[in-house]
Every structure is written in C-alpha cells, then in structure tokens.
Design a protein around this motif. Structure first.
Motif: not given
Length: 231
Positions: A43-47, A51-53, A87-88
C-alpha cells in the motif's frame, strides 16, 4: 565513517535504530523470510511504483522490487520521523526523496539479487550499493572481456574464478550507482582492481569500496564522504 550492518531481526524492530552522523547503515534482508510484511506494505507504493511492479512477470522478481521499496521507505520514515516518503529519480534512475525542511538529507541506494535485498543509508556520504548472487555462469569470461577494464580481465583469466568476476561486477555497479550514471556509460572506463577505484589510470581520491560479506553473494558499497561545511 562507521559501517553498521542490520538484518531481518533488526528490520522487525527498526524503531530502536537511529542513523547518526558519520555512520553508514546497511540493511541486508532475506525477503522470503518476511513476505507478509512486504505484501501488507504494498500500500505504500505510489501509482508509478505499482505500475512498475506489474511489469514483472515472475512473482519473485515482483517481490524483490516491492521489498526493496518497502524496506527503504519504512526505514527512512523511522530515520526522518516522518509519516510518509515519496521517491523521485535522477536522470539515470537513481532514487531520492524531496528534501524536508529543517531535516538533513539522507542518501540511500537499493540493490537486490536472489533472496537478498541490500539497502544503504548515510547522512554524510555519497553512496551506491550492489549485490550479485554467485550463480553458474559459463560465459563469465566473455562478459568480462566485453565490459571490464583490461587489467581486471587479466586477473579473472589468470584466476579462472567466477567468484572474482562477480566481485568485480558488484564493485563496479556500486560505484556507477553512487555517481548516478547507471550502466549507460559502460564499465570499462574505470577499474576496481584491489578495491581501488581508478579512472584512466588515476586513483579516485576520497572514494572507498567496502565488501559486504553475504554467503553465496558478492556485495559492495561504494562511498565518498561529503565535505564538511567550513572546509
């Protein structure tokens, strides 16, 4: 600069650990032992990260990616005493986070291979980290001849050692990640022979290559201490 290594048991009680000045923390995590943690914290992952996952076809590749992101975010949240980290990434993909007012930046770097996730953190150094599982690779000499510096190739040929090949590869990737150029510039413009970084035959001052002992893997951290203010 003090190097501290943390493992799975430390990750599960990370709230007791603080990143101090002149320290490098290396988190060496066997992700398969704590899969439920990473599945929960997806849930911590951003959009973009989600998508990368989804681009990873195999479950293990997907979980290595998720575990790397989750470990890094959870540890940074603790170090920075923040509720959320996003993250950036720099031009060639090295991740970072937006500076937080009133708090010193923390540099970090992530690597994963096989069952291991390696993440390094520092307040005082530019860092890059890499881990490579030492696997059967009949083409390691050909790969070295294509990508490595001639003296490194000679050493590998003379030793006939795939372990040395992976050690060189890991050390080289750690340095490339530390300077933020990735593999686009290649690996032959510098050497890591004998643990010393040289470009065009000249030693890179103030840089260190530090091996990390992980059974069955080659792992290195490359670091350069930041200049202290007033110098």
């Amino acid at each position: 600069m003090r190097i501290k290594l943390y493992e799975n048991r430390d990750f599960m009680r990370r709230t007791q650990i603080k990143l101090m000045q002149e320290e490098v923390h290396i988190w060496c995590i066997r992700w398969k032992e704590v899969i439920p943690v990473f599945e929960y914290y997806q849930l911590m992952l951003d959009q973009k990260e989600k998508e990368k996952m989804e681009e990873y076809y195999f479950y293990e590749d997907r979980m290595r990616y998720v575990a790397g992101k989750v470990i890094t975010k959870l540890v940074l949240i603790q170090y920075l005493e923040e509720e959320e980290i996003s993250f950036l990434s720099h031009k060639f993909g090295k991740p970072y986070y937006k500076s937080i007012s009133g708090k010193q930046d923390i540099e970090f770097n992530i690597s994963h291979s096989g069952e291991m996730i390696l993440v390094a953190f520092s307040r005082d150094a530019k860092i890059g980290v890499d881990i490579q599982e030492i696997i059967d690779c009949s083409e390691y000499l050909e790969i070295a001849r294509s990508f490595f510096e001639p003296e490194e190739v000679k050493n590998i040929e003379e030793s006939n050692s795939k372990e040395l090949f992976f050690q060189y590869w890991s050390a080289k990737e750690a340095y490339l990640k530390a300077i933020g150029v990735g593999l686009l510039k290649g690996m032959s413009f510098f050497s890591v022979k004998d643990g010393v970084i040289k470009e065009n035959g000249r030693k890179k001052d103030h840089w260190k290559l530090i091996p990390i002992k992980v059974q069955g893997y080659a792992a290195y951290i490359a670091l350069k201490e930041k200049e202290k203010s007033g110098k």
